[in-house]
Design an enzyme around this catalytic site. Structure first.
Site, PDB file in Angstrom:
ATOM      1  N   LYS A   5      43.783  34.238  39.100  1.00 14.03           N
ATOM      2  CA  LYS A   5      43.285  34.319  37.725  1.00 14.03           C
ATOM      3  C   LYS A   5      42.191  33.286  37.429  1.00 14.03           C
ATOM      4  O   LYS A   5      41.914  32.958  36.283  1.00 14.03           O
ATOM      5  CB  LYS A   5      44.411  34.183  36.680  1.00 14.03           C
ATOM      6  CG  LYS A   5      45.559  35.143  36.819  1.00 14.03           C
ATOM      7  CD  LYS A   5      45.189  36.559  37.101  1.00 14.03           C
ATOM      8  CE  LYS A   5      44.580  37.297  35.952  1.00 14.03           C
ATOM      9  NZ  LYS A   5      44.172  38.678  36.384  1.00 14.03           N
ATOM     10  N   ARG A  97      40.392  27.016  37.385  1.00 11.31           N
ATOM     11  CA  ARG A  97      40.301  27.296  35.946  1.00 11.31           C
ATOM     12  C   ARG A  97      41.340  26.434  35.248  1.00 11.31           C
ATOM     13  O   ARG A  97      42.410  26.171  35.824  1.00 11.31           O
ATOM     14  CB  ARG A  97      40.632  28.775  35.736  1.00 11.31           C
ATOM     15  CG  ARG A  97      40.518  29.240  34.313  1.00 11.31           C
ATOM     16  CD  ARG A  97      40.890  30.716  34.258  1.00 11.31           C
ATOM     17  NE  ARG A  97      40.625  31.267  32.946  1.00 11.31           N
ATOM     18  CZ  ARG A  97      40.961  32.493  32.588  1.00 11.31           C
ATOM     19  NH1 ARG A  97      41.543  33.292  33.456  1.00 11.31           N
ATOM     20  NH2 ARG A  97      40.709  32.932  31.382  1.00 11.31           N
ATOM     21  N   SER A 105      46.583  33.913  31.453  1.00 15.00           N
ATOM     22  CA  SER A 105      45.945  35.091  32.028  1.00 15.00           C
ATOM     23  C   SER A 105      46.918  35.807  32.971  1.00 15.00           C
ATOM     24  O   SER A 105      47.028  37.042  32.964  1.00 15.00           O
ATOM     25  CB  SER A 105      44.685  34.646  32.770  1.00 15.00           C
ATOM     26  OG  SER A 105      44.152  35.676  33.519  1.00 15.00           O
TER      27      SER A 105
HETATM   28  N1  LIG Z   1      31.971  36.491  34.691  1.00 23.65           N
HETATM   29  C1  LIG Z   1      33.152  35.872  34.709  1.00 23.65           C
HETATM   30  N2  LIG Z   1      33.223  34.564  34.980  1.00 23.65           N
HETATM   31  C2  LIG Z   1      34.413  33.942  35.005  1.00 23.65           C
HETATM   32  N3  LIG Z   1      35.610  34.560  34.740  1.00 23.65           N
HETATM   33  C3  LIG Z   1      35.582  35.867  34.467  1.00 23.65           C
HETATM   34  C4  LIG Z   1      34.372  36.581  34.430  1.00 23.65           C
HETATM   35  N4  LIG Z   1      34.665  37.856  34.133  1.00 23.65           N
HETATM   36  C5  LIG Z   1      35.995  37.941  33.980  1.00 23.65           C
HETATM   37  N5  LIG Z   1      36.559  36.735  34.183  1.00 23.65           N
HETATM   38  C6  LIG Z   1      37.985  36.354  34.044  1.00 23.65           C
HETATM   39  O1  LIG Z   1      38.639  36.180  35.284  1.00 23.65           O
HETATM   40  C7  LIG Z   1      40.054  36.334  35.060  1.00 23.65           C
HETATM   41  C8  LIG Z   1      40.661  37.084  36.219  1.00 23.65           C
HETATM   42  O2  LIG Z   1      40.630  36.249  37.339  1.00 23.65           O
HETATM   43  P1  LIG Z   1      40.730  36.810  38.806  1.00 23.65           P
HETATM   44  O3  LIG Z   1      39.703  37.843  39.005  1.00 23.65           O
HETATM   45  O4  LIG Z   1      40.723  35.655  39.735  1.00 23.65           O
HETATM   46  O5  LIG Z   1      42.160  37.503  38.784  1.00 23.65           O
HETATM   47  S1  LIG Z   1      43.014  37.928  40.056  1.00 23.65           S
HETATM   48  O6  LIG Z   1      43.651  36.722  40.598  1.00 23.65           O
HETATM   49  O7  LIG Z   1      42.141  38.588  41.007  1.00 23.65           O
HETATM   50  O8  LIG Z   1      44.023  38.858  39.508  1.00 23.65           O
HETATM   51  C9  LIG Z   1      40.200  37.091  33.738  1.00 23.65           C
HETATM   52  O9  LIG Z   1      40.790  36.190  32.804  1.00 23.65           O
HETATM   53  P2  LIG Z   1      41.588  36.674  31.510  1.00 23.65           P
HETATM   54  O10 LIG Z   1      40.667  37.566  30.745  1.00 23.65           O
HETATM   55  O11 LIG Z   1      41.878  35.412  30.760  1.00 23.65           O
HETATM   56  O12 LIG Z   1      42.822  37.367  31.956  1.00 23.65           O
HETATM   57  C10 LIG Z   1      38.778  37.461  33.392  1.00 23.65           C
HETATM   58  O13 LIG Z   1      38.521  37.437  32.013  1.00 23.65           O
END
Ligand SMILES: Nc1ncnc2c1ncn2[C@@H]1O[C@H](COP(=O)(O)OS(=O)(=O)O)[C@@H](OP(=O)(O)O)[C@H]1O
Length: 478
Positions: A5, A97, A105
């Site tokens: 996340k 994060r 998240s």
């Molecule tokens: N451009 C960009 N930059 C940074 N972060 C972003 C971006 N786009 C999406 N998100 C947020 O990333 C969160 C999901 O993280 P992951 O992709 O690592 O999730 S996972 O572990 O693969 O399930 C998820 O967090 P939450 O919305 O709080 O759930 C996304 O909102």
């Protein structure tokens, strides 16, 4: 390599757009943290990841393969395995994060999965008549279920009548389940739903219709192991996990800070900041000690010192990350993890039920500490989620520069994150429904204040320990 996340999908999406970077066939290969996958190496790696057989100087690479598995950093095995098996020119990227936001998240992703399961089950009820073809008892139920388990459900061993019945069932499922899946799984949605329908029919449906009530069916499905996840009681989980982890955190922090009090150089930066500043001021800029405007004076004096101030700061172990190279974190012995926060690991980790790991996943200090036993700090690029969101071109520039790649296509006019995320959805159409992932998952559900307070208090010290370890500070986490 994480964190879960942390924004790994966004980062993966951006990397996919670079012409010299080869994405894997799916995000999250889990090669190094899951024994089953790791043991099937090297075939899986060769096919899916294409790691160069010989180490090649990074600048000579025409193109480079990459993969992203967010759980690597929380695994005790992944870093050691990667350092042994991957090319010494591998660049490891860790996107961190604020652990409080990370946890929220994750919780919301879990909630979405549960909701998806319930919606699926409800759809089965709502469309029971159309789906009766899936529940009709047949002579060869066992064959049908076994057939459904195999990847090729239209295999030759399945009798034609059964094959047709299954096709009709699949059609009905496709029509009524409308993109939802009964459980998060790496297997394709169609297969998961079909297997669920077959198993459900065999074990939960006595008549041509579904079970007597949705509750009864849900209970049966739970017994089948299909509805395995339940929505965690997040407050209780946090309280319980805090109870188990807090003593380790206190012990490690107490040890670190008390040991550190003896010589200044042994103190972590966060603890010795004031003391260091005082000493440096007295030694290098004595005039500033007398001046009222001491901040401006010290800055001027430092930059006029032609590096002497920096050298001395390094000698004294007083180098904050933004002044110069941070003294690398020296681990005392291969078992250095014991006695530090790593002793918390067995208390925290319950692989059978990930919901018990909410706090651990954001306890980055022991994870990174463990990883640095195997991967040199210089090969580990640590970025912050907020930076990727705010200024992707700069974050990606650092990564591609580290890899010796041509200029990144991320700063051009009109470039938006949507370009990257569209490319991601095109290449991995099932990712979101497989994992419960969502682009803006937790933002629509505000975190309750009491939960935030509990978490902020728990993470305050380990965050500082992490900053000290990595020589980087994310102020907005505190
Ligand atoms: N451009 C960009 N930059 C940074 N972060 C972003 C971006 N786009 C999406 N998100 C947020 O990333 C969160 C999901 O993280 P992951 O992709 O690592 O999730 S996972 O572990 O693969 O399930 C998820 O967090 P939450 O919305 O709080 O759930 C996304 O909102």
């Amino acid at each position: 390599m994480g964190a879960q996340k942390g924004g790994t999908t966004a980062l993966h999406s951006y990397l996919m757009l670079h012409p010299q970077l080869n994405p894997p066939r799916k995000k999250e290969l889990h090669i190094f943290d899951i024994d089953r996958n790791f043991n099937s190496w090297p075939n899986q790696l060769k096919v899916a990841f294409r790691v160069p057989k010989q180490p090649i100087l990074k600048k000579q690479h025409e193109s480079i393969s990459f993969e992203s598995t967010p759980s690597y950093i929380a695994s005790t095995l992944a870093c050691e395995r990667m350092s042994t098996f991957l090319s010494p020119w591998t660049v490891y990227v860790l996107i961190l994060r604020d652990p409080v936001k990370r946890l929220w998240s994750e919780y919301n992703m879990k909630a979405r999965r549960i909701q998806n399961q319930d919606t699926t089950l409800q759809s089965l009820f709502d469309h029971a008549d159309d789906l009766a073809v899936c529940w009709t008892p047949t002579e060869n139920d066992d064959d049908a279920v076994d057939g459904a388990k195999s990847k090729d459900s239209s295999g030759d061993s399945v009798p034609p009548a059964e094959k047709m019945r299954r096709e009709h069932c699949q059609e009905a499922l496709d029509k009524h389940l409308d993109g939802s899946r009964v459980k998060a799984s790496q297997v394709s949605r169609r297969m998961v739903n079909l297997k669920f329908a077959m198993d459900f029919k065999r074990k939960c449906v006595d008549t041509a219709k579904l079970g007597a009530s949705i509750e009864e069916s849900r209970e049966c499905a739970r017994k089948l192991g299909v509805l395995r996840e339940t929505l965690p009681d997040i407050r209780q989980d946090i309280i319980q996990e805090t109870k188990s982890l807090q003593p380790c955190v206190d012990m490690a922090a107490g040890k670190q800070f008390s040991e550190a009090k003896v010589p200044v150089s042994a103190l972590p930066w966060t603890a010795r900041e004031q003391e260091c500043q005082g000493k440096l001021k007295t030694r290098i800029c004595p005039q500033c000690v007398r001046e009222a405007d001491s901040e401006g004076c010290v800055a001027k004096c430092f930059s006029a010192s032609n590096g002497t101030a920096q050298e001395l700061a390094i000698q004294m172990g007083c180098t904050p990350p933004d002044v110069g190279p941070y003294p690398s974190h020296k681990l005392r012995s291969p078992s250095a993890c014991s006695g530090d926060l790593c002793t918390c690991y067995p208390k925290a980790v319950n692989m059978a039920d990930i919901s018990k790991n909410f706090l651990w996943r954001g306890l980055y200090y022991p994870q990174v500490q463990q990883c640095l036993r195997y991967i040199p700090r210089s090969q580990l690029l640590i970025v912050d989620n907020d930076d990727l969101r705010r200024d992707p071109a700069s974050v990606l520039g650092k990564i591609t520069n580290e890899l010796g790649l041509r200029d990144a296509p991320y700063g051009g006019p009109g470039f938006t994150y949507a370009d990257a995320s569209n490319e991601f959805s095109r290449k991995y159409p099932e990712f979101a429904s497989t994992t419960g992932w969502s682009e803006d998952g937790s933002s629509s559900v505000p975190m309750p204040e009491d939960i935030e307070l509990m978490l902020r208090s728990f993470y305050a010290t380990p965050n500082k320990m992490l900053f000290d370890l990595i020589g980087k500070k994310f102020d907005h986490w505190l």
